[in-house]
Design a protein around this motif. Sequence first.
Motif, mmCIF file in Angstrom:
data_model
loop_
_atom_site.group_PDB
_atom_site.id
_atom_site.type_symbol
_atom_site.label_atom_id
_atom_site.label_comp_id
_atom_site.label_asym_id
_atom_site.label_seq_id
_atom_site.Cartn_x
_atom_site.Cartn_y
_atom_site.Cartn_z
ATOM 1 N N ALA A 161 50.122 10.020 32.111
ATOM 2 C CA ALA A 161 49.733 11.006 31.834
ATOM 3 C C ALA A 161 49.962 11.902 30.284
ATOM 4 O O ALA A 161 51.109 10.307 29.605
ATOM 5 N N SER A 162 49.270 12.426 29.779
ATOM 6 C CA SER A 162 49.413 12.040 28.210
ATOM 7 C C SER A 162 50.855 13.318 28.027
ATOM 8 O O SER A 162 51.516 14.053 28.878
ATOM 9 N N ARG A 163 51.684 13.558 26.862
ATOM 10 C CA ARG A 163 52.670 14.233 26.439
ATOM 11 C C ARG A 163 52.750 15.912 26.375
ATOM 12 O O ARG A 163 53.418 16.693 26.918
ATOM 13 N N VAL A 164 51.259 16.117 26.597
ATOM 14 C CA VAL A 164 50.945 17.237 26.699
ATOM 15 C C VAL A 164 50.891 18.141 27.851
ATOM 16 O O VAL A 164 51.443 19.285 27.898
ATOM 17 N N VAL A 165 50.667 17.303 28.480
ATOM 18 C CA VAL A 165 51.249 17.533 30.409
ATOM 19 C C VAL A 165 51.994 17.278 30.615
ATOM 20 O O VAL A 165 52.635 18.565 30.965
ATOM 21 N N TYR A 166 53.328 16.968 29.858
ATOM 22 C CA TYR A 166 54.811 16.898 30.249
ATOM 23 C C TYR A 166 55.250 17.897 29.848
ATOM 24 O O TYR A 166 56.139 18.141 30.021
ATOM 25 N N SER A 167 54.416 18.324 28.449
ATOM 26 C CA SER A 167 55.112 19.198 27.965
ATOM 27 C C SER A 167 54.998 20.783 28.344
ATOM 28 O O SER A 167 55.658 21.660 28.842
ATOM 29 N N ARG A 168 53.600 20.674 29.485
ATOM 30 C CA ARG A 168 53.409 22.619 29.852
ATOM 31 C C ARG A 168 53.748 22.503 30.933
ATOM 32 O O ARG A 168 54.531 23.390 30.634
ATOM 33 N N TYR A 169 54.701 21.076 32.102
ATOM 34 C CA TYR A 169 55.713 20.996 32.924
ATOM 35 C C TYR A 169 56.991 21.953 31.931
ATOM 36 O O TYR A 169 57.745 22.742 32.643
ATOM 37 N N VAL A 204 55.966 33.846 35.162
ATOM 38 C CA VAL A 204 56.170 32.118 35.404
ATOM 39 C C VAL A 204 54.715 31.941 36.573
ATOM 40 O O VAL A 204 54.355 31.452 35.974
ATOM 41 N N MET A 205 54.301 32.213 37.317
ATOM 42 C CA MET A 205 54.003 32.171 38.936
ATOM 43 C C MET A 205 52.917 32.079 38.532
ATOM 44 O O MET A 205 51.837 31.749 38.363
ATOM 45 N N GLU A 206 52.492 33.506 37.556
ATOM 46 C CA GLU A 206 50.673 33.679 37.014
ATOM 47 C C GLU A 206 50.606 32.997 36.010
ATOM 48 O O GLU A 206 49.607 32.511 35.910
ATOM 49 N N LYS A 207 51.472 32.540 35.609
ATOM 50 C CA LYS A 207 50.708 31.172 34.001
ATOM 51 C C LYS A 207 50.593 29.754 34.965
ATOM 52 O O LYS A 207 49.742 29.722 34.524
ATOM 53 N N ALA A 208 50.640 29.516 35.356
ATOM 54 C CA ALA A 208 51.019 28.419 36.334
ATOM 55 C C ALA A 208 50.012 28.603 37.339
ATOM 56 O O ALA A 208 48.831 27.959 36.906
ATOM 57 N N LYS A 209 49.703 29.546 37.511
ATOM 58 C CA LYS A 209 48.451 29.853 38.579
ATOM 59 C C LYS A 209 46.904 29.537 37.231
ATOM 60 O O LYS A 209 45.745 28.947 37.869
ATOM 61 N N GLN A 210 47.523 29.933 36.368
ATOM 62 C CA GLN A 210 46.048 30.110 35.372
ATOM 63 C C GLN A 210 46.112 29.242 34.700
ATOM 64 O O GLN A 210 44.789 28.409 34.576
ATOM 65 N N LEU A 211 46.689 28.564 34.767
ATOM 66 C CA LEU A 211 46.750 26.664 34.413
ATOM 67 C C LEU A 211 45.971 25.737 35.282
ATOM 68 O O LEU A 211 44.764 25.046 35.160
ATOM 69 N N ASP A 212 46.393 26.318 36.055
ATOM 70 C CA ASP A 212 45.555 25.367 37.557
ATOM 71 C C ASP A 212 44.209 25.762 37.546
ATOM 72 O O ASP A 212 43.042 24.702 37.471
ATOM 73 N N GLU A 213 43.764 27.005 36.969
ATOM 74 C CA GLU A 213 42.356 27.598 36.999
ATOM 75 C C GLU A 213 41.726 27.012 36.110
ATOM 76 O O GLU A 213 40.608 26.458 36.285
ATOM 77 N N SER A 214 42.142 26.943 34.993
ATOM 78 C CA SER A 214 41.798 26.357 34.136
ATOM 79 C C SER A 214 41.935 25.070 33.625
ATOM 80 O O SER A 214 41.187 24.834 33.157
ATOM 81 N N GLY A 215 42.260 24.260 34.562
ATOM 82 C CA GLY A 215 42.042 23.025 34.806
ATOM 83 C C GLY A 215 43.269 22.459 33.960
ATOM 84 O O GLY A 215 43.657 21.087 32.930
ATOM 85 N N GLY A 216 44.428 22.977 33.422
ATOM 86 C CA GLY A 216 45.574 22.691 32.704
ATOM 87 C C GLY A 216 45.271 22.943 30.878
ATOM 88 O O GLY A 216 46.336 22.777 30.048
ATOM 89 N N ALA A 217 44.923 23.726 30.467
ATOM 90 C CA ALA A 217 44.172 23.777 29.271
ATOM 91 C C ALA A 217 44.353 24.787 29.163
ATOM 92 O O ALA A 217 44.381 26.291 29.611
ATOM 93 N N SER A 218 45.383 24.969 27.262
ATOM 94 C CA SER A 218 46.008 26.355 27.600
ATOM 95 C C SER A 218 46.278 26.261 25.937
ATOM 96 O O SER A 218 46.512 25.785 24.787
#
Length: 103
Positions: free
Chosen positions: A2-10, A89-103
């Motif tokens: 995975a790219s750095r962007v994905v790791y940064s989101r975690y 934070v759970m709501e933010k994670a849910k939004q990330l999952d629904e948007s495919g990780g794009a934020s």
Amino acid sequence: MASRVVYSRYRRLVEALGLRQLDVYRVRDQSTGRLKDVIRLLDPASGKVAVIDLGTLRESLTYQEFLSKVLEGVEKAGITLPERIVGNVMEKAKQLDESGGAS
């Protein structure tokens, strides 16, 4: 990989909980031979460190699954977090999952 962007989101999800990600170890599970991630988190308020075995690679988990494993590990380490922050934070994670990780 995975790219750095994905790791940064975690990492940002962890930081939104008020914790600090110290490091992430990618190790091979002795019983299965599969790679897994182990993360160390610091609670700056109490000085406690939580070592959390994710059981798999971060990028193979959804953001909500990752956050659930982190919260479970933090609880086992005796670190308490405000429910309001956890909910946000759970709501933010849910939004990330629904948007495919794009934020």
